[in-house]
Design a protein around this motif. Sequence first.
Motif, PDB file in Angstrom:
ATOM      1  N   PRO A   1      14.334 -15.555  -9.142  1.00  0.00           N
ATOM      2  CA  PRO A   1      14.785 -14.640  -7.392  1.00  0.00           C
ATOM      3  C   PRO A   1      13.757 -13.613  -7.001  1.00  0.00           C
ATOM      4  O   PRO A   1      13.800 -12.800  -7.800  1.00  0.00           O
ATOM      5  N   PRO A   2      13.558 -13.761  -5.742  1.00  0.00           N
ATOM      6  CA  PRO A   2      13.265 -12.810  -5.081  1.00  0.00           C
ATOM      7  C   PRO A   2      13.918 -11.764  -5.607  1.00  0.00           C
ATOM      8  O   PRO A   2      14.738 -11.811  -5.227  1.00  0.00           O
ATOM      9  N   HIS A   3      13.125 -10.591  -4.922  1.00  0.00           N
ATOM     10  CA  HIS A   3      14.149  -9.680  -5.449  1.00  0.00           C
ATOM     11  C   HIS A   3      13.926  -9.079  -3.802  1.00  0.00           C
ATOM     12  O   HIS A   3      13.208  -9.480  -2.983  1.00  0.00           O
ATOM     13  N   LEU A   4      16.032  -8.949  -3.864  1.00  0.00           N
ATOM     14  CA  LEU A   4      16.039  -9.799  -2.929  1.00  0.00           C
ATOM     15  C   LEU A   4      16.620  -7.504  -2.217  1.00  0.00           C
ATOM     16  O   LEU A   4      17.282  -7.631  -0.858  1.00  0.00           O
ATOM     17  N   GLU A   5      16.154  -6.971  -2.480  1.00  0.00           N
ATOM     18  CA  GLU A   5      16.643  -4.982  -2.063  1.00  0.00           C
ATOM     19  C   GLU A   5      16.568  -5.399  -0.553  1.00  0.00           C
ATOM     20  O   GLU A   5      15.211  -4.928  -0.479  1.00  0.00           O
ATOM     21  N   ARG A   6      17.541  -4.239  -0.281  1.00  0.00           N
ATOM     22  CA  ARG A   6      16.348  -4.193   1.643  1.00  0.00           C
ATOM     23  C   ARG A   6      15.484  -3.123   1.335  1.00  0.00           C
ATOM     24  O   ARG A   6      15.964  -1.983   1.188  1.00  0.00           O
ATOM     25  N   GLU A   7      14.473  -3.113   2.308  1.00  0.00           N
ATOM     26  CA  GLU A   7      13.985  -2.092   2.784  1.00  0.00           C
ATOM     27  C   GLU A   7      15.097  -0.491   3.286  1.00  0.00           C
ATOM     28  O   GLU A   7      15.032  -1.019   3.940  1.00  0.00           O
ATOM     29  N   PRO A   8      13.894   0.855   3.044  1.00  0.00           N
ATOM     30  CA  PRO A   8      14.741   2.103   3.093  1.00  0.00           C
ATOM     31  C   PRO A   8      13.587   1.807   5.223  1.00  0.00           C
ATOM     32  O   PRO A   8      12.932   1.555   5.509  1.00  0.00           O
ATOM     33  N   THR A   9      15.246   2.096   6.403  1.00  0.00           N
ATOM     34  CA  THR A   9      14.833   2.285   7.127  1.00  0.00           C
ATOM     35  C   THR A   9      14.174   3.693   7.693  1.00  0.00           C
ATOM     36  O   THR A   9      14.742   4.336   7.412  1.00  0.00           O
ATOM     37  N   PRO A  10      13.184   3.837   8.631  1.00  0.00           N
ATOM     38  CA  PRO A  10      12.527   5.026   8.787  1.00  0.00           C
ATOM     39  C   PRO A  10      13.833   6.075   9.574  1.00  0.00           C
ATOM     40  O   PRO A  10      14.177   5.781   9.563  1.00  0.00           O
ATOM     41  N   VAL A  11      14.494   7.296   9.080  1.00  0.00           N
ATOM     42  CA  VAL A  11      14.839   8.489   9.601  1.00  0.00           C
ATOM     43  C   VAL A  11      14.833   8.504  11.262  1.00  0.00           C
ATOM     44  O   VAL A  11      13.683   8.997  11.397  1.00  0.00           O
ATOM     45  N   GLU A  12      15.270   8.139  12.103  1.00  0.00           N
ATOM     46  CA  GLU A  12      15.286   8.376  13.485  1.00  0.00           C
ATOM     47  C   GLU A  12      14.861  10.498  13.829  1.00  0.00           C
ATOM     48  O   GLU A  12      15.505  11.045  12.723  1.00  0.00           O
ATOM     49  N   ASP A  13      13.905  10.349  14.806  1.00  0.00           N
ATOM     50  CA  ASP A  13      12.940  11.301  14.315  1.00  0.00           C
ATOM     51  C   ASP A  13      12.223  11.623  13.042  1.00  0.00           C
ATOM     52  O   ASP A  13      12.545  13.785  13.471  1.00  0.00           O
ATOM     53  N   CYS A  14      11.894  11.839  12.907  1.00  0.00           N
ATOM     54  CA  CYS A  14      11.300  11.843  11.553  1.00  0.00           C
ATOM     55  C   CYS A  14      10.088  10.890  11.625  1.00  0.00           C
ATOM     56  O   CYS A  14       9.289  10.289  10.879  1.00  0.00           O
ATOM     57  N   ALA A  15       8.849  12.632  11.416  1.00  0.00           N
ATOM     58  CA  ALA A  15       7.532  12.258  11.732  1.00  0.00           C
ATOM     59  C   ALA A  15       7.252  11.378  10.756  1.00  0.00           C
ATOM     60  O   ALA A  15       6.672  10.442  10.829  1.00  0.00           O
ATOM     61  N   GLY A  16       7.367  11.924   9.558  1.00  0.00           N
ATOM     62  CA  GLY A  16       7.269  11.434   7.963  1.00  0.00           C
ATOM     63  C   GLY A  16       7.214   9.959   7.849  1.00  0.00           C
ATOM     64  O   GLY A  16       6.501   8.759   8.011  1.00  0.00           O
ATOM     65  N   CYS A  17       9.082   9.927   7.698  1.00  0.00           N
ATOM     66  CA  CYS A  17       9.469   8.260   8.044  1.00  0.00           C
ATOM     67  C   CYS A  17       8.842   7.247   8.957  1.00  0.00           C
ATOM     68  O   CYS A  17       8.270   6.582   8.847  1.00  0.00           O
ATOM     69  N   ALA A  18       8.167   7.697  10.412  1.00  0.00           N
ATOM     70  CA  ALA A  18       7.991   6.829  11.499  1.00  0.00           C
ATOM     71  C   ALA A  18       6.295   6.190  11.255  1.00  0.00           C
ATOM     72  O   ALA A  18       6.137   5.641  10.564  1.00  0.00           O
ATOM     73  N   GLU A  19       5.661   7.242  10.097  1.00  0.00           N
ATOM     74  CA  GLU A  19       3.649   7.363   9.720  1.00  0.00           C
ATOM     75  C   GLU A  19       4.225   6.177   8.579  1.00  0.00           C
ATOM     76  O   GLU A  19       3.776   5.691   8.308  1.00  0.00           O
ATOM     77  N   LEU A  20       5.210   6.763   6.852  1.00  0.00           N
ATOM     78  CA  LEU A  20       5.214   5.987   6.713  1.00  0.00           C
ATOM     79  C   LEU A  20       5.929   3.936   6.476  1.00  0.00           C
ATOM     80  O   LEU A  20       4.891   3.077   6.617  1.00  0.00           O
TER      81      LEU A  20
ATOM     82  N   HIS B   1      11.020  10.633   0.250  1.00  0.00           N
ATOM     83  CA  HIS B   1      11.211  11.127   1.130  1.00  0.00           C
ATOM     84  C   HIS B   1      11.505  13.213   0.926  1.00  0.00           C
ATOM     85  O   HIS B   1      13.477  12.328   0.607  1.00  0.00           O
ATOM     86  N   PRO B   2      11.009  13.446   1.952  1.00  0.00           N
ATOM     87  CA  PRO B   2      11.921  14.890   1.350  1.00  0.00           C
ATOM     88  C   PRO B   2      13.381  15.253   1.918  1.00  0.00           C
ATOM     89  O   PRO B   2      13.778  14.276   2.716  1.00  0.00           O
ATOM     90  N   GLU B   3      14.153  15.560   1.206  1.00  0.00           N
ATOM     91  CA  GLU B   3      15.701  16.061   1.482  1.00  0.00           C
ATOM     92  C   GLU B   3      16.037  16.521   2.918  1.00  0.00           C
ATOM     93  O   GLU B   3      14.955  16.612   3.599  1.00  0.00           O
ATOM     94  N   GLY B   4      17.519  15.798   2.638  1.00  0.00           N
ATOM     95  CA  GLY B   4      17.189  16.863   4.653  1.00  0.00           C
ATOM     96  C   GLY B   4      17.969  15.784   5.597  1.00  0.00           C
ATOM     97  O   GLY B   4      18.758  15.923   6.429  1.00  0.00           O
ATOM     98  N   HIS B   5      17.693  13.942   5.104  1.00  0.00           N
ATOM     99  CA  HIS B   5      18.053  13.222   5.277  1.00  0.00           C
ATOM    100  C   HIS B   5      19.615  12.440   5.130  1.00  0.00           C
ATOM    101  O   HIS B   5      20.273  11.728   5.488  1.00  0.00           O
ATOM    102  N   GLN B   6      20.545  12.900   4.243  1.00  0.00           N
ATOM    103  CA  GLN B   6      21.462  12.869   3.996  1.00  0.00           C
ATOM    104  C   GLN B   6      22.688  12.804   5.245  1.00  0.00           C
ATOM    105  O   GLN B   6      22.056  14.626   5.933  1.00  0.00           O
TER     106      GLN B   6
END
Length: 65
Positions: free
Chosen positions: A15-34, A60-65
Amino acid sequence: MDELTRNRTTPIDLPPHLEREPTPVEDCAGCAELANVRVRARAVGDMTTVTDCNVLMKRHPEGHQ
């Protein structure tokens, strides 16, 4: 019939891999670029880069929790 031919089995469909893709954290330039790179890579069928972006976003760097 040689040893390899005799013991060969038919391929199985996985079966296809069904894991969800990570969503970018709001206001994080690194997440937005990725996320942007991931969108562009998917548009041209570059699933290796899509996967790389997902891994980098998860690690991606810590601090998103």
